[in-house]
Design a protein around this motif. Structure first.
Motif, PDB file in Angstrom:
ATOM      1  N   LEU A 163      37.976  42.175  34.903  1.00  0.00           N
ATOM      2  CA  LEU A 163      37.202  41.117  35.556  1.00  0.00           C
ATOM      3  C   LEU A 163      36.871  41.472  37.005  1.00  0.00           C
ATOM      4  O   LEU A 163      35.759  41.215  37.482  1.00  0.00           O
ATOM      5  N   ARG A 164      37.830  42.052  37.707  1.00  0.00           N
ATOM      6  CA  ARG A 164      37.569  42.439  39.092  1.00  0.00           C
ATOM      7  C   ARG A 164      36.441  43.460  39.167  1.00  0.00           C
ATOM      8  O   ARG A 164      35.534  43.340  39.999  1.00  0.00           O
ATOM      9  N   THR A 165      36.515  44.469  38.328  1.00  0.00           N
ATOM     10  CA  THR A 165      35.507  45.533  38.389  1.00  0.00           C
ATOM     11  C   THR A 165      34.132  45.005  38.015  1.00  0.00           C
ATOM     12  O   THR A 165      33.138  45.267  38.721  1.00  0.00           O
ATOM     13  N   GLN A 175      50.579  44.655  47.327  1.00  0.00           N
ATOM     14  CA  GLN A 175      50.475  43.612  48.340  1.00  0.00           C
ATOM     15  C   GLN A 175      49.030  43.458  48.820  1.00  0.00           C
ATOM     16  O   GLN A 175      48.367  44.455  49.118  1.00  0.00           O
ATOM     17  N   PRO A 176      48.495  42.221  48.874  1.00  0.00           N
ATOM     18  CA  PRO A 176      47.106  42.021  49.312  1.00  0.00           C
ATOM     19  C   PRO A 176      46.817  42.601  50.698  1.00  0.00           C
ATOM     20  O   PRO A 176      45.729  43.143  50.930  1.00  0.00           O
ATOM     21  N   ALA A 177      47.757  42.492  51.621  1.00  0.00           N
ATOM     22  CA  ALA A 177      47.524  43.026  52.967  1.00  0.00           C
ATOM     23  C   ALA A 177      47.331  44.538  52.930  1.00  0.00           C
ATOM     24  O   ALA A 177      46.436  45.078  53.595  1.00  0.00           O
ATOM     25  N   ALA A 178      48.153  45.218  52.156  1.00  0.00           N
ATOM     26  CA  ALA A 178      48.014  46.675  52.030  1.00  0.00           C
ATOM     27  C   ALA A 178      46.698  47.029  51.348  1.00  0.00           C
ATOM     28  O   ALA A 178      46.040  48.018  51.702  1.00  0.00           O
ATOM     29  N   GLY A 231      31.954  45.440  50.393  1.00  0.00           N
ATOM     30  CA  GLY A 231      32.094  44.037  50.746  1.00  0.00           C
ATOM     31  C   GLY A 231      32.239  43.155  49.524  1.00  0.00           C
ATOM     32  O   GLY A 231      33.079  42.241  49.487  1.00  0.00           O
ATOM     33  N   CYS A 232      31.431  43.413  48.500  1.00  0.00           N
ATOM     34  CA  CYS A 232      31.516  42.623  47.259  1.00  0.00           C
ATOM     35  C   CYS A 232      32.845  42.850  46.563  1.00  0.00           C
ATOM     36  O   CYS A 232      33.426  41.916  45.990  1.00  0.00           O
ATOM     37  N   SER A 233      33.336  44.081  46.598  1.00  0.00           N
ATOM     38  CA  SER A 233      34.642  44.362  46.005  1.00  0.00           C
ATOM     39  C   SER A 233      35.729  43.554  46.701  1.00  0.00           C
ATOM     40  O   SER A 233      36.630  43.014  46.048  1.00  0.00           O
ATOM     41  N   ALA A 234      35.652  43.458  48.036  1.00  0.00           N
ATOM     42  CA  ALA A 234      36.636  42.676  48.782  1.00  0.00           C
ATOM     43  C   ALA A 234      36.560  41.196  48.433  1.00  0.00           C
ATOM     44  O   ALA A 234      37.592  40.531  48.252  1.00  0.00           O
ATOM     45  N   ALA A 262      39.062  36.733  46.755  1.00  0.00           N
ATOM     46  CA  ALA A 262      38.620  35.341  46.648  1.00  0.00           C
ATOM     47  C   ALA A 262      38.343  34.913  45.208  1.00  0.00           C
ATOM     48  O   ALA A 262      38.725  33.808  44.814  1.00  0.00           O
ATOM     49  N   VAL A 263      37.676  35.759  44.437  1.00  0.00           N
ATOM     50  CA  VAL A 263      37.264  35.356  43.083  1.00  0.00           C
ATOM     51  C   VAL A 263      38.362  35.609  42.062  1.00  0.00           C
ATOM     52  O   VAL A 263      38.688  34.740  41.246  1.00  0.00           O
ATOM     53  N   VAL A 264      38.936  36.802  42.064  1.00  0.00           N
ATOM     54  CA  VAL A 264      40.003  37.155  41.105  1.00  0.00           C
ATOM     55  C   VAL A 264      41.229  37.625  41.898  1.00  0.00           C
ATOM     56  O   VAL A 264      41.601  38.798  41.841  1.00  0.00           O
TER      57      VAL A 264
END
Length: 747
Positions: free
Chosen positions: A30-32, A71-74, A160-163, A168-170
């Protein structure tokens, strides 16, 4: 109706959780797809042409799948660093595209650096992957210096879209992934109990299929336990909570596997061998003649169904006197006076149900927090007290950092040299096939080296990629003809194939290669460069790249499959000795040891060995005898690991369990087994070593007799002895397939 609908949704959720633990494959797909779709939408609104749409789609895919940190920050830091790396890589690709020799040399250097960067962990791996894939993207879309601003813009939009999609989305936090893995463990535990219930009623014609389901369920449960263990550190608030969850997961896994073995013994006309649960295709033991249903069998069936319901029932519904009554009844089987009248082997199954119910109670407490205790029976209250005492005794231990090899012995350095040599061969051969599409051979050579560690693994991976590419070429030809110039239809199919590619990647590398090749056929159609000859050239370049990878792996700093498996087998035996010795030492009254981590190290070493033997156990291997031997050895080691885990779990109970006392006699009973493991390890290290395994009397007979008037050994000591005897038998079984001589027993 609402309850029925909720029950249906719960069953569906459990099936999904069991088929995709942690929803990791679904999240990746889904992310990809989401990142690519968003990038395409933004670029289309900006008026980009098809070439830049393709560049943006590929960059979004790379920016999403390259980052593997938990980790999201990493992840955010790596994604931010990846953008300038990508921009520099595509710029160098555009500049060097017209300079053949310099460009080829730089590409080889880039490949070496990208692989070498894996030594710096997930971030180094991600940045190396981004640099290589984006350089490949510049070759694929034919980037030029004059068009760099547009390509840079497409890549920036893609990142940017990947971020946006990732965060935010998945979104996926470590705690959320761990929570879904816990649900998957429960679902797979329930599936294993269902297979055990089928074993209870299976007829002679059904027993082989039921045994296969039992083996598959046991393996899937163990796989989920390892996945949970690998994410405990990031997904839990502190180390003590992580160790508590690890302990409860291990308890539930061991109890469920032991229950299956007890059921198999109850159905068999002879003692069931633990190996039957681990060796694929092992013949079923001779079964008892079917008799008329009796009260004990009906009770056993009812209690297995009740145990399965306890596992699956959500915490929010885990209230009510009826459910408490069921729980209390199952836990009551831990007391001898509550066992129903039946044959001894059937009573053992009821004891197993009681221990599994206790493990489920501990699992619920660890995962869902404190439970309602208002309807507890004395047996349930005693189980809670034992669990609370164990929880309080859990303490974090320090882990040793293993010494890493240096120089060319370092795996990342060796792989970087091998990939550089293989890529050089692929560039030379690829340009002889096509001066325009030579990079496909390099890509294949690069990919077959990812996550492989021996020549055999590279050969199998290259074969699977080639097979998937063959079928993908056929699909690409058909789809390109059907889609024609319908741009957005083609992009829609590309998104479908990309989702399928990421969803199936952990399951089948052949399927993933199929979807990749079919997707590329559509991309060539969008770039107006499609033809049947182009896809056939893709097949030729893939075969060439795989061959170059195998040649480089075989001739440059080779790690042959035999050497790799022997090294890993030695590691497994070392970990097995550590777990067994320390567990028995603690059961004999010695100091407490960090048995949970020792058992996890054993499981990880065994998982590495299982993966390394895939070239030997592959269905198409011509060496049938060798394949059967490899499967047999791995199954024996899995049996050893099961008994070692059980010993460790019993030893962990010693400080807090009121019915378990140390027995100093056990220390002497394990000596022969440890000597035999050392003898096998010495033979692996040097086949001319003067080492032999030793046979002898049963483990129980090695115990020194107790004082007059005391029983020979208690129930817990008897259980430990059974595990030690099965472990000793499995270690003896390793001698024959590994060619270790057997010495006469000592007097």
């Amino acid at each position: 109706m609402r309850a029925a609908g909720r029950s249906g949704r719960t069953r569906l959720r459990d099936r999904v959780a069991a088929s995709d633990p942690g929803l990791l494959r679904l999240t990746a797909g889904l992310r990809t797809v989401g990142a690519i779709a968003l990038a395409l939408a933004v670029l289309a609104l900006l008026g980009s042409d098809v070439t830049h749409l393709v560049a943006g789609a590929m960059a979004a895919m790379v920016a999403t799948f390259a980052i593997r940190e938990k980790q999201p920050a990493a992840q955010a830091v790596t994604l931010a660093l990846g953008l300038p790396v990508a921009l520099a890589s595509v710029a160098l690709g555009a500049v060097l595209n017209a300079r053949v020799v310099v460009g080829d040399v730089f590409f080889v250097v880039l490949i070496f650096c990208a692989v070498y960067a894996r030594r710096f962990g997930d971030r180094g791996t991600a940045l190396g992957l981004i640099s290589f894939q984006i350089y490949f993207l510049s070759l694929f879309v034919g980037a030029t210096v004059s068009a760099l601003p547009e390509v840079w813009g497409a890549i920036a939009v893609a990142f940017g879209c990947s971020a946006v999609v990732r965060f935010a989305v998945v979104p996926a936090t470590p705690a959320g992934v761990l929570q879904r893995l816990r649900q998957a463990f429960r679902a797979r535990l329930a599936q294993l109990l269902s297979a055990q219930l089928e074993l209870l009623d299976a007829g002679p014609d059904e027993i082989d299929k039921v045994l296969e389901d039992l083996r598959a369920g046991t393996a899937r449960l163990h796989e989920t336990a390892l996945m949970i263990q690998s994410r405990l550190e990031e997904g839990t608030p502190d180390e003590s909570v992580a160790r508590l969850v690890q302990r409860r997961i291990a308890d539930a896994e061991i109890a469920a596997e032991r229950l299956g073995l007890l059921l198999l013994t109850a159905r068999s006309a002879e003692r069931a061998d633990t190996l039957t649960l681990h060796l694929p295709g092992a013949p079923a033991p001779s079964m008892r003649r079917a008799s008329a249903p009796d009260e004990a069998t009906a009770t056993l069936r009812r209690d297995l169904e009740a145990l399965r319901a306890l596992v699956l029932r959500p915490a929010s519904e885990h209230t009510g006197t009826a459910l408490a009554h069921v729980r209390n009844r199952l836990l009551g089987y831990r007391d001898e006076e509550n066992l129903p009248p039946a044959a001894p082997v059937v009573q053992d199954v009821f004891r197993g149900i009681g221990e599994t119910a206790r493990a489920v109670l501990g699992l619920r407490t660890a995962l869902d927090g404190p439970q309602d205790e208002s309807d507890d029976s004395p047996a349930t209250a005693r189980s809670r007290e034992e669990l609370d005492a164990e929880d309080a005794a859990i303490d974090a231990g320090e882990e040793e950092t293993p010494e890493e090899p240096t120089g060319l012995r370092r795996p990342t350095t060796r792989a970087a040299v091998q990939v550089a040599v293989g890529s050089s061969l692929a560039i030379a051969g690829g340009e002889l096939l096509s001066t325009q599409r030579w990079y496909w051979a390099v890509l294949t050579c690069w990919i077959v080296f990812l996550n492989t560690a021996s020549t055999g693994e590279i050969l199998v991976k290259g074969y699977r990629r080639l097979l998937g590419t063959v079928f993908g070429v056929v699909a690409g030809i058909v789809l390109a003809g059907l889609v024609g110039q319908h741009t957005w239809t083609a992009f829609g199919l590309v998104l479908v194939f990309i989702f399928a590619m990421f969803y199936t990647a952990p399951l089948s590398y052949t399927l993933m290669s199929f979807f990749v090749t079919a997707m590329l056929g559509l991309l060539y159609t969008l770039l107006h460069t499609y033809s049947a000859s182009v896809l056939l050239l893709r097949l030729e370049e893939t075969a060439l790249g795989a061959a170059c990878g195998v040649v480089a792996a075989a001739l440059v700093l080779p790690i042959h499959t035999d050497r790799r498996t022997n090294e890993l087998l030695g590691t497994v035996l070392e970990r097995l000795t550590e777990v067994t010795e320390e567990a028995v030492d603690q059961l004999s009254g010695g100091p407490a040891a960090d048995l949970l981590d020792r058992a996890r190290d054993l499981d990880q070493a065994l998982g590495d060995l299982r993966a390394a033997t895939q070239p030997l156990t592959h269905p198409v291997t011509p060496l049938r005898a060798r394949r059967d031997t490899a499967r047999y050895v791995v199954a024996l080691l899995e049996t050893c690991a099961y008994h070692a885990r059980s010993l460790a779990a019993t030893a962990e109970l010693l400080p807090t369990h009121p019915s378990i006392a140390a027995d100093p006699r056990l220390r002497g009973a394990v000596r022969r087994t440890v000597r035999n493991i050392d003898a096998i390890a010495a033979h692996l290290a040097d086949e001319h070593a003067d080492a032999a395994v030793e046979t002898g009397p049963s483990i129980a007979s090695l115990l020194e007799p107790g004082t007059d008037g005391t029983p020979r050994y208690g129930r817990i000591t008897g259980r430990v002895l059974r595990h030690l005897e099965r472990l000793d038998e499995a270690v003896m079984g390793l001698a024959r397939p590994l060619g270790v001589p057997v010495a006469a027993p000592r007097r």
